[in-house]
Design a protein around this motif. Structure first.
Motif, PDB file in Angstrom:
ATOM      1  N   UNK A 196       1.277  -1.481   0.031  1.00  0.00           N
ATOM      2  CA  UNK A 196      -0.188  -0.526   0.183  1.00  0.00           C
ATOM      3  C   UNK A 196       1.090   1.538   0.236  1.00  0.00           C
ATOM      4  N   UNK A 197       0.033   2.446  -0.376  1.00  0.00           N
ATOM      5  CA  UNK A 197       1.150   3.524  -0.455  1.00  0.00           C
ATOM      6  C   UNK A 197       0.071   4.200  -1.203  1.00  0.00           C
ATOM      7  N   UNK A 198      -0.193   5.305   0.167  1.00  0.00           N
ATOM      8  CA  UNK A 198      -0.163   6.912   0.076  1.00  0.00           C
ATOM      9  C   UNK A 198       0.347   8.249  -0.775  1.00  0.00           C
ATOM     10  N   UNK A 199      -0.093   8.401  -1.757  1.00  0.00           N
ATOM     11  CA  UNK A 199       0.589   9.572  -2.446  1.00  0.00           C
ATOM     12  C   UNK A 199      -0.251  10.417  -2.629  1.00  0.00           C
ATOM     13  N   UNK A 200       0.360  11.606  -2.178  1.00  0.00           N
ATOM     14  CA  UNK A 200      -0.317  12.686  -1.684  1.00  0.00           C
ATOM     15  C   UNK A 200       0.631  13.619  -3.604  1.00  0.00           C
ATOM     16  N   UNK A 201      -0.100  14.477  -3.864  1.00  0.00           N
ATOM     17  CA  UNK A 201      -0.658  14.860  -5.168  1.00  0.00           C
ATOM     18  C   UNK A 201      -0.539  15.796  -4.974  1.00  0.00           C
ATOM     19  N   UNK A 202       0.361  16.318  -4.112  1.00  0.00           N
ATOM     20  CA  UNK A 202       1.277  17.899  -4.130  1.00  0.00           C
ATOM     21  C   UNK A 202       2.712  17.413  -3.855  1.00  0.00           C
ATOM     22  N   UNK A 203       2.962  16.084  -3.426  1.00  0.00           N
ATOM     23  CA  UNK A 203       4.017  15.769  -3.007  1.00  0.00           C
ATOM     24  C   UNK A 203       4.267  14.713  -3.227  1.00  0.00           C
ATOM     25  N   UNK A 204       5.820  13.577  -2.901  1.00  0.00           N
ATOM     26  CA  UNK A 204       6.215  11.965  -3.455  1.00  0.00           C
ATOM     27  C   UNK A 204       6.740  12.087  -4.562  1.00  0.00           C
ATOM     28  N   UNK A 205       6.487  13.675  -5.397  1.00  0.00           N
ATOM     29  CA  UNK A 205       7.330  13.409  -6.843  1.00  0.00           C
ATOM     30  C   UNK A 205       5.920  13.332  -7.783  1.00  0.00           C
ATOM     31  N   UNK A 206       4.945  13.702  -6.856  1.00  0.00           N
ATOM     32  CA  UNK A 206       4.144  13.678  -8.364  1.00  0.00           C
ATOM     33  C   UNK A 206       3.973  14.536  -9.376  1.00  0.00           C
ATOM     34  N   UNK A 207       3.830  14.300 -10.645  1.00  0.00           N
ATOM     35  CA  UNK A 207       4.454  15.566 -11.742  1.00  0.00           C
ATOM     36  C   UNK A 207       2.520  15.447 -12.508  1.00  0.00           C
ATOM     37  N   UNK A 208       1.952  16.650 -12.605  1.00  0.00           N
ATOM     38  CA  UNK A 208       0.687  17.523 -13.483  1.00  0.00           C
ATOM     39  C   UNK A 208       1.279  17.969 -14.588  1.00  0.00           C
ATOM     40  N   UNK A 209       0.411  16.846 -15.393  1.00  0.00           N
ATOM     41  CA  UNK A 209      -0.185  17.373 -16.812  1.00  0.00           C
ATOM     42  C   UNK A 209      -1.313  17.721 -17.301  1.00  0.00           C
ATOM     43  N   UNK A 210      -1.478  18.379 -18.465  1.00  0.00           N
ATOM     44  CA  UNK A 210      -2.517  18.384 -18.944  1.00  0.00           C
ATOM     45  C   UNK A 210      -3.159  17.252 -20.169  1.00  0.00           C
ATOM     46  N   UNK A 211      -3.307  16.696 -20.405  1.00  0.00           N
ATOM     47  CA  UNK A 211      -4.044  15.645 -21.733  1.00  0.00           C
ATOM     48  C   UNK A 211      -5.037  15.534 -22.001  1.00  0.00           C
ATOM     49  N   UNK A 212      -5.285  16.874 -23.319  1.00  0.00           N
ATOM     50  CA  UNK A 212      -6.351  17.170 -24.232  1.00  0.00           C
ATOM     51  C   UNK A 212      -7.008  18.205 -22.811  1.00  0.00           C
ATOM     52  N   UNK A 213      -7.799  17.863 -22.556  1.00  0.00           N
ATOM     53  CA  UNK A 213      -9.241  18.723 -21.604  1.00  0.00           C
ATOM     54  C   UNK A 213      -9.181  18.619 -19.923  1.00  0.00           C
ATOM     55  N   UNK A 214      -8.293  17.177 -20.086  1.00  0.00           N
ATOM     56  CA  UNK A 214      -8.106  16.640 -18.604  1.00  0.00           C
ATOM     57  C   UNK A 214      -7.042  16.953 -18.308  1.00  0.00           C
ATOM     58  N   UNK A 215      -6.784  17.298 -16.711  1.00  0.00           N
ATOM     59  CA  UNK A 215      -5.549  17.296 -15.693  1.00  0.00           C
ATOM     60  C   UNK A 215      -5.689  15.765 -15.597  1.00  0.00           C
ATOM     61  N   UNK A 216      -4.147  15.339 -15.209  1.00  0.00           N
ATOM     62  CA  UNK A 216      -3.909  14.689 -15.223  1.00  0.00           C
ATOM     63  C   UNK A 216      -2.616  14.383 -13.972  1.00  0.00           C
ATOM     64  N   UNK A 217      -2.831  13.582 -12.350  1.00  0.00           N
ATOM     65  CA  UNK A 217      -1.908  13.248 -11.757  1.00  0.00           C
ATOM     66  C   UNK A 217      -1.022  12.446 -11.937  1.00  0.00           C
ATOM     67  N   UNK A 218       0.068  12.255 -12.308  1.00  0.00           N
ATOM     68  CA  UNK A 218       1.196  11.284 -12.536  1.00  0.00           C
ATOM     69  C   UNK A 218       2.153  11.124 -11.652  1.00  0.00           C
ATOM     70  N   UNK A 219       2.161   9.606 -11.252  1.00  0.00           N
ATOM     71  CA  UNK A 219       3.243   9.328 -10.627  1.00  0.00           C
ATOM     72  C   UNK A 219       3.759   8.003 -10.529  1.00  0.00           C
ATOM     73  N   UNK A 220       5.177   7.124 -10.421  1.00  0.00           N
ATOM     74  CA  UNK A 220       5.570   5.681 -11.217  1.00  0.00           C
ATOM     75  C   UNK A 220       5.963   4.918  -9.526  1.00  0.00           C
ATOM     76  N   UNK A 221       5.171   4.053  -9.735  1.00  0.00           N
ATOM     77  CA  UNK A 221       5.657   3.274  -8.535  1.00  0.00           C
ATOM     78  C   UNK A 221       7.016   1.976  -8.971  1.00  0.00           C
ATOM     79  N   UNK A 222       8.078   2.164  -8.859  1.00  0.00           N
ATOM     80  CA  UNK A 222       8.923   1.289 -10.111  1.00  0.00           C
ATOM     81  C   UNK A 222      10.583   0.489  -9.230  1.00  0.00           C
ATOM     82  N   UNK A 223      11.143  -0.655  -9.357  1.00  0.00           N
ATOM     83  CA  UNK A 223      12.146  -1.031  -8.954  1.00  0.00           C
ATOM     84  C   UNK A 223      12.906  -0.182  -8.934  1.00  0.00           C
TER      85      UNK A 223
END
Length: 707
Positions: free
Chosen positions: A401-428
């Motif tokens: 489990x992970x609680x990922x802040x939309x304003x922290x944890x390295x979360x990025x914000x992008x606009x895809x078309x008309x949508x606002x998207x918050x992105x992060x990546x769980x990786x090795x």
């Protein structure tokens, strides 16, 4: 007798057809990327078409029938277009489900017609048991070359199966093309997919029809007689040959952080990729960056500063119906020159289906991930982290489990078309140098519908010009030598001799202190006589430390509309040996001493127009680039911030004496009588002409502040 009559009629008709004007123009370029469909064992493919049509740009109607659900035209808010070669061009992109062996005549509007033929299978690969993937070839912008100047064009090709890609001329006898001609001045290295224009062709526009084939790579030591290609897809190119009097080595060249040819950028869902391109064009200023790429490829910050040209490109992977491999090809154009085209690739990584029990919950402040541990076979959970390693990940024998802040944890914000998207990546993130262990890359995204999003659809994180330079203003002043607000530098000037355009070989700056009055003042004092010298002041109100004024071009004209003009400065270089820069300690101002005997204007009045920028070097050890040099420090380009390019004009500047010089005066002193002569330079009407901002060319650009 009857047969002779019929033959005569046919011959006459053929002659009229050959001599008559063509009813349809060819496209300026075409590629097809074919993706076999597993649903019918590859008997049909999704064909992704990219075509370049000459201006005026054709409508999108007619490419797909209204009832055809397997055909769609890609629309984009940022169309790809260009002005060179004349009369200009634009890109049309669409996809359609077609048979794997396919040929058709495709019309773009009423003026452009293309014959398309491909053999895309189906073929099942022996080494994998999967359907063969035909090759991908990138489509460059319309090609330009010059008479008697040999030119090489590398075609960028990729193959998802790792096959060798070979290019050859299309064969009309195999119905691969219609009305296609192999030109004697075009050579092709089939193994390298390299075209060579020998230069031995008259000015004109020529069309090149190729086929790209994929072949299973075979070790050199094996004697293999069967080199039958697995598939063949079409590649159409256009080459416009132009007359030119400049050297064959004067084309613009890529510099600095411009991506290398054939480089690949891997893109996760909702990930943004961004890169800068920088070009040096010594002979002529760049007028445009010609680009052919995927829909919604953003191009911002096009700016030219003297011989430098720069731009940022960015693309966000939203949900799309595009192919896995997406080429981006670009070249810069000047009025008479084109750089070597360069292509890079975006690879949309195919993501596996999430394991059962995986949950990603989004709320106003965070996203919560729940992932079954049983699905992470042989994955070292201790090596998993989010974009920011400081954000904790918890796991037990059952769930991660992970609680990922939309304003922290390295979360990025992008606009895809008309949508606002918050992105992060769980990786090795491997802690050891051993890489032969399973790893995980899991992109995470929370999407906010367009109805809830306010503001622009897309933004690039570049500081605004106002934030960096303040409210900037530029203007022109013209003064007699020794006068004006910077008279302390012009009364007894030190000169810098700049190289003369177009030979921009950098010379050491020559400093010479004025030793005679005729270099600092005008000696004529008769009203109506022509002045000998004037000082051109280019001024800015910027007060930021380390800001420098850069002057790209200046021209002079007898008329305010500059219908006919002559250069004073070009690409930062002087147009005459008699135009000298006066050295000052004011970094946001420039002064040039003009020898009016070399000014083309013969009347009593002239107008001056200049293109200027402000620059700040972000590294204390670097300086802003010197525009008039062939040995430009590339690091100074990428480590500098620039304003827009501003075009400013003077008011009318008088070239004749309008006020006589004062007579000599005698001033007595108590001790003796001494004659003091003060030779004041005569004044001119409109000696100081305030500049007016006419146009802006681009926006602030520099990757140092891009995140």
């Amino acid at each position: 007798m009857l047969n002779r009559f019929i033959l005569s009629i046919l011959l006459q008709g053929l002659i009229l057809f050959l001599l008559g004007p063509a009813c349809d123009a060819s496209s300026l370029g075409l590629t097809v990327h074919a993706v076999p469909l597993d649903s019918d064992d590859g008997r049909t493919v999704v064909a992704h078409f990219t075509a370049i049509a000459p201006s005026p740009c054709p409508s999108l109607s007619g490419l797909c029938a209204a009832e055809d659900v397997d055909c769609m035209v890609h629309t984009t808010s940022l169309p790809f277009s260009g002005t060179k070669p004349d009369p200009g061009w634009c890109v049309r992109q669409w996809y359609k489900t077609v048979p794997s062996n396919y040929s058709d005549i495709i019309s773009l509007g009423s003026d452009t017609e293309m014959y398309v033929s491909m053999n895309a299978g189906p073929k099942v690969r022996e080494n994998s048991g999967r359907l063969n993937q035909p090759p991908y070839v990138a489509l460059p912008p319309p090609l330009r070359a010059r008479v008697n100047c040999p030119h090489h064009v590398h075609l960028s090709a990729k193959d998802l199966d790792g096959d060798k890609v070979r290019c050859r001329f299309a064969r009309p006898e195999d119905d691969e093309c219609m009305n296609c001609t192999e030109h004697s001045f075009i050579e092709l290295d089939e193994e390298k997919c390299m075209l060579t224009f020998t230069g031995k062709a008259p000015a004109g526009q020529y069309f090149i029809h190729l086929m790209a084939e994929d072949l299973v790579p075979v070790p050199k030591m094996r004697d293999v007689t069967d080199h039958t290609p697995l598939s063949a897809v079409p590649v159409h190119l256009s080459l416009t040959v132009e007359e030119s009097s400049s050297s064959c080595t004067d084309e613009p060249v890529a510099i600095g952080e411009t991506p290398t040819e054939d480089s690949t950028m891997f893109v996760l869902p909702y990930e943004e990729v961004k890169f800068n391109i920088n070009y040096m064009s010594e002979l002529e200023s760049v007028t445009e960056v010609a680009v052919v790429g995927p829909p919604e490829l953003y191009r911002v910050g096009f700016n030219t500063v003297g011989p430098l040209a720069m731009m940022t490109m960015a693309w966000i992977r939203a949900e799309n119906q595009l192919a896995s491999l997406l080429p981006i090809c670009f070249a810069v154009n000047t009025n008479n020159l084109q750089s070597e085209p360069r292509c890079v690739w975006l690879y949309q990584r195919e993501m596996k289906t999430l394991p059962a029990g995986t949950e990603l919950t989004c709320n106003d402040t965070e996203m919560t991930l729940v992932l079954p541990v049983a699905s992470l076979i042989d994955i070292d959970l201790a090596e998993l982290q989010l974009n920011s390693p400081t954000c904790p990940i918890n796991y037990n024998d059952t769930y991660l489990t992970a609680h990922i802040s939309l304003n922290g944890c390295g979360t990025k914000t992008v606009h895809a078309g008309s949508e606002l998207v918050y992105t992060n990546t769980l990786q090795t993130v491997h802690t050891s140098i051993i890489r032969r262990v399973p790893s995980l890359t899991l992109p995470l995204a929370c999407r906010i519908p367009g109805a809830q999003v306010k503001g622009p659809q897309y933004q690039i994180s570049i500081p605004t010009e106002k934030e960096t330079f303040g409210n900037v203003d530029f203007w022109i002043e013209v003064h007699l030598p020794g006068e004006g607000p910077l008279s302390k530098f012009t009364k007894f000037p030190k000169f810098r001799t700049l190289p003369v355009s177009p030979g921009r070989l950098r010379r050491e700056a020559k400093l010479a202190k004025s030793e005679s009055s005729d270099t600092s003042i005008n000696t004529r004092d008769e009203v109506g006589s022509r002045l000998e010298n004037l000082d051109l002041h280019l001024m800015s109100n910027c007060s930021i430390d380390r800001a420098e004024l850069l002057v790209s071009n200046c021209i002079e004209s007898e008329t305010e509309d500059f219908a006919e003009s002559h250069p004073i400065l070009d690409q930062g270089c002087t147009a005459s040996n008699d135009t000298l820069e006066i050295i000052t300690t004011e970094s946001t101002s420039k002064i040039y001493r003009l020898d009016l005997s070399n000014v083309q204007t013969q009347g009593s009045t002239m107008y001056i127009r200049c293109t200027v920028n402000l620059c700040i070097s972000t590294l204390p050890s670097q300086e802003c680039p010197d525009l008039c040099t062939r040995s430009l420090n590339q690091r100074s380009v990428v480590s500098s911030l620039f304003t827009k390019s501003y075009t400013i004009s003077s008011g009318p500047v008088s070239l004749v004496v309008t006020t006589p010089a004062p007579k000599a005066t005698v001033t007595p002193t108590p001790a003796t009588t001494v004659a003091q002569t003060t030779d004041r330079a005569p004044e001119q009407a409109s000696a100081m002409a305030a500049g007016v901002i006419l146009a802006t060319i681009s926006i602030l650009l520099q990757n140092v502040f891009l995140h």
